[in-house]
Design an enzyme around this catalytic site. Sequence first.
Site, PDB file in Angstrom:
ATOM      1  N   GLU A 190       4.079 -52.773 -10.684  1.00  8.03           N
ATOM      2  CA  GLU A 190       3.113 -53.054  -9.613  1.00  8.03           C
ATOM      3  C   GLU A 190       1.712 -52.536  -9.952  1.00  8.03           C
ATOM      4  O   GLU A 190       1.025 -51.962  -9.106  1.00  8.03           O
ATOM      5  CB  GLU A 190       3.609 -52.454  -8.289  1.00  8.03           C
ATOM      6  CG  GLU A 190       4.917 -53.077  -7.810  1.00  8.03           C
ATOM      7  CD  GLU A 190       5.431 -52.488  -6.514  1.00  8.03           C
ATOM      8  OE1 GLU A 190       5.911 -53.259  -5.668  1.00  8.03           O
ATOM      9  OE2 GLU A 190       5.363 -51.253  -6.345  1.00  8.03           O
TER      10      GLU A 190
ATOM     11  N   GLU B  77      11.580 -58.185  -6.797  1.00  2.00           N
ATOM     12  CA  GLU B  77      12.025 -57.343  -5.692  1.00  2.00           C
ATOM     13  C   GLU B  77      12.037 -58.171  -4.414  1.00  2.00           C
ATOM     14  O   GLU B  77      10.980 -58.431  -3.825  1.00  2.00           O
ATOM     15  CB  GLU B  77      11.117 -56.124  -5.510  1.00  2.00           C
ATOM     16  CG  GLU B  77      11.202 -55.109  -6.634  1.00  2.00           C
ATOM     17  CD  GLU B  77      10.417 -53.840  -6.340  1.00  2.00           C
ATOM     18  OE1 GLU B  77       9.946 -53.689  -5.184  1.00  2.00           O
ATOM     19  OE2 GLU B  77      10.258 -53.012  -7.254  1.00  2.00           O
TER      20      GLU B  77
END
Length: 634
Positions: A197, A271
């Site tokens: 991320e 995710e």
Amino acid sequence: SWPCWARWHEQDTFLAQDWLLTRLPFPSRFNWSELSPLGLWGRTLGLQTENSQFLLEGMPFRIFGGSLHYFRVPREYWEDRMLKMRACGLNTLTTYVPWNLHEKERGKFDFSKNLDLRAFLSLAAKNGLWVILRPGPYICSEWDLGGLPSWLLQDPEMQLRTTYRGFTEAVDAYFDRLMRVVYKKGGPIIAVQVENEYGSYAKDPNYMTYVKMALLNRGIVELLMTSDNKNGLSFGLVEGALATVNFQKLEPGLLKYLDTVQKDQPKMVMEYWTGWFDNWGGPHYVFDADEMVNTVASILKTGASINLYMFHGGTNFGFMNGALEADEYKSDVTSYDYDAVLTEAGDYTSKFFKLRQLFSMVIGQPLPLPPMIESKASYGAILLHQYISLWDVLPALLQPIKSELPVNMENLQLNESLGQPHGYVLYETVIFGGGHLHSRDHVRDRAQVFVNTMYVGELDYNTVELSIPEGQQGFRQLRLLVENRGRVNYGLALNEQRKGLIGDIFLNKTPLRNFKMYSLEMKPAFMKSLQRVSGWSTVPDYFVGPAFFRGRLWIEQQPQDTFLKLQGWEKGVVFVNGQNLGRYWKIGPQETLYLPGPWLRRGGNEIVIFEERTAGRIIQSVDIPYLGRTQYVD
């Protein structure tokens, strides 16, 4: 009564009647039974991309994955959780790798016992699961400092997650060791994630290229991936790595948005958030099972691959929970139940059976039967019959560090000058009167304030000043017991995560000086010595801490999982047979701590509680968890 498999079959038959799941037009059914890690141990091509699909050894492949973190689950239960993944219809396991557990002290690596990553990967292969490895170095994951070691913060100029030399030198040394331990061409790893991320951080345009090359230069030849939410997607890209996306709500056009950053590539949700995590003082978040499975079905309908984050959350044992700092600082609870597909203790939820039905339809073949459920035990009331005050422990076990100025936790001269990563620090100095005590917001994260042994109040992010009462003439000891409640794991404030007292404390506008500092990291050696120290006494009817309490749980039969309920206790930490179960706090939402059966033994089991303030007399061993009042994720 029917055997367990029959009841599961009955559950599956019921779920088959679900309107959505029986009517969604899926892409062609996909049978991956021949594509197993052990069957393709000598593979040469690995996982590749070809236009809009994945190929594994040249054969079409879709990733049906689930996140399972070896460091959050007792080793004895790794295989059970993997078998449940297979029974749910998954073919791939994803796991983060927490640097701050594997290298707690610089240059000293630990890949043993519950950190034996090589054994975990081998077990995944044995059970027919491919692996996507997410080695960081930053992992987020509601884990202290996002998995980065706190000793990095000894450098006052440190710039985490950048190409700052002090950071990259540490990463290089860690990757040198990590890749030698876990990487073997032809093993179960089919993809490796580059950082994590980074698009939400993006402080250094050269950093992602550095991490990518750090992996390639150590022999990684598997497919590389990145992982970001929609807003960070375009900022977290690196050439040569497949971009994947993270979300919970499938916004219109979200998956097609991937085409704007990389054309003609397979789509993957790295995710898909099956639930959410909890903070102390908040609710226990849950995510509707029907909404979750409907969204997963919609993702699969597009032909995309998916990873369920989390399939099984587990527990933030010890002091390893992370924290958030947006409008205010909020630390995460000990449980990482996450309202995931399996509970914190590995039990089935309705999400499991709904997903099992869905994946069975997509795969087009029967799935393995789910393993039996592990029984839970209620051992009843446990009396904590003895206690010893923290003030009595200090001279017996702890040597103070002396300094004119207060020193933050990471820079204490401990652990071969690598500082203290977790726990508490007691700061002690001499004062000659009372007045106005002001922290100048230098307490990280919470301090109990005492004059001698008299409790005065607390300092934290919201309370920065206290009144110190005047006393008789002469000196008195001012004591601040400071707790590190967990370092922030997400956002732009990672470089500011030093703990303890991070600056001067003022009494009547004068900075205090000449401190004695006692480390309360509560490592296993300390807890073992604590049991042998003299001064333990019978617990009185009413006692105010800080103090250690101890009792014994006697078990006649084979130990089973249980949950410890601490009603009447205020705030502290629980140890069982030397294992740190984690923190409890009466503000909730979490009301019980998970105690795995493998950590218990037949006969006597030693329980030690460090209570900061108000202690009860007993704790309860119960067979169901209490995670607090629920609130649905928006």
